[in-house]
Design an enzyme around this catalytic site. Sequence first.
Site, short mmCIF file in Angstrom:
data_model
loop_
_atom_site.label_atom_id
_atom_site.label_comp_id
_atom_site.label_asym_id
_atom_site.label_seq_id
_atom_site.Cartn_x
_atom_site.Cartn_y
_atom_site.Cartn_z
CG ASP A 238 -9.90 0.20 5.00
OD1 ASP A 238 -9.69 -0.28 3.87
OD2 ASP A 238 -9.20 -0.06 6.00
CD GLN B 144 -3.83 -4.54 6.34
OE1 GLN B 144 -3.86 -3.52 5.67
NE2 GLN B 144 -4.29 -5.69 5.88
CE LYS C 108 -3.92 -2.37 2.07
NZ LYS C 108 -4.58 -2.86 3.26
N1 GUN Z 1 -7.43 -6.70 5.93
C1 GUN Z 1 -7.84 -7.42 4.87
N2 GUN Z 1 -8.43 -6.63 3.95
C2 GUN Z 1 -8.40 -5.38 4.44
C3 GUN Z 1 -8.84 -4.13 3.94
O1 GUN Z 1 -9.41 -3.98 2.86
N3 GUN Z 1 -8.61 -3.06 4.76
C4 GUN Z 1 -8.00 -3.19 5.96
N4 GUN Z 1 -7.84 -2.10 6.69
N5 GUN Z 1 -7.58 -4.33 6.44
C5 GUN Z 1 -7.77 -5.42 5.68
#
Ligand code: GUN
Length: 300
Positions: free
Chosen positions: A122, A99, A55
């Site tokens: 998100d 995350q 990311k």
């Molecule tokens: N863990 C797995 N997928 C995601 C996501 O799309 N966003 C976040 N913050 N954590 C994740």
Amino acid sequence: MATATLIDGKNFAARLRTSIAAHVARLKTDYGMTPGLAVVLAGEDPASQIYVRNKGLQAREAGMNSFECRLPATVTQAELLNKIAELNRDPAINGILVQLPLPRQIDSQTVIQSIAVGKDVDGFHPLNAGLLAVGGTAMVPCTPLGCLMLIKDQVGDLAGQRVVVLGRSNIVGKPMAALLLREHCTVTIAHSRTRDLADECRRADILIAAVGKAHMVKGDWIKPGATVIDVGINRIPTPDGKGRLVGDVDFAAASEVAGAITPVPGGVGPMTIACLLLNTLTAACRQHGVPAPEVKPVPA
Ligand code: GUN
């Protein structure tokens, strides 16, 4: 022997990132602003570390500022909430992503609700989820948004399409269904307690699998010619011990029946991060009061 069209999410995501980078460059020259994304990682989950690194890398490649906040697995809820409060106040940060999953001692919902709604790239904050449901200006969760882009690119107008969403998570299943409803689809959400699951799936013009179970969807669950979107990323053992990533769909069997299908890897996965960058760009524009651009992937 019919073979489905392969939906190349990797290529689509790369073209989308190129377009995002061009918009970011324009914001810099026109308004002197650079979108900033903060990614918070608590603990040392190996998969999460890879996601977080990617990311950050892709945000920088798009010309954004990227901030990585690493906290120990032993972090307390108060410490994590303090960190988020600091990021909420920081004008250089336009998007905040925490995350998931979080360490056991942390209540994820409390953490998600502490993120400023406008910085919730998100789209997991209940206010953003609610706005998506009632049709307002929401931050849309990245994976469903990426799936929708691939589906529209493949199918065109979605009005009246029968869609089955397999899985009811807050991250994928529920927001995916809300998005598709907005596109005038007839949406069924199926899950582990659904009766006659295979029959439900067989009715779908578009089938979206987001259950996290390797090869759960069999070839004979798919309506001939259907569009199949596989959100699953499951590691299965191989003789060399390295393991292999597979989706929720039995790809070999499904591609004999489907009209179009996403592979794993290289399908939905790359779209998730591209849409995170898109949400960060949108959030930055809204916070600066400048029009958010309509971003389309550059032509193939
Ligand atoms: N863990 C797995 N997928 C995601 C996501 O799309 N966003 C976040 N913050 N954590 C994740």
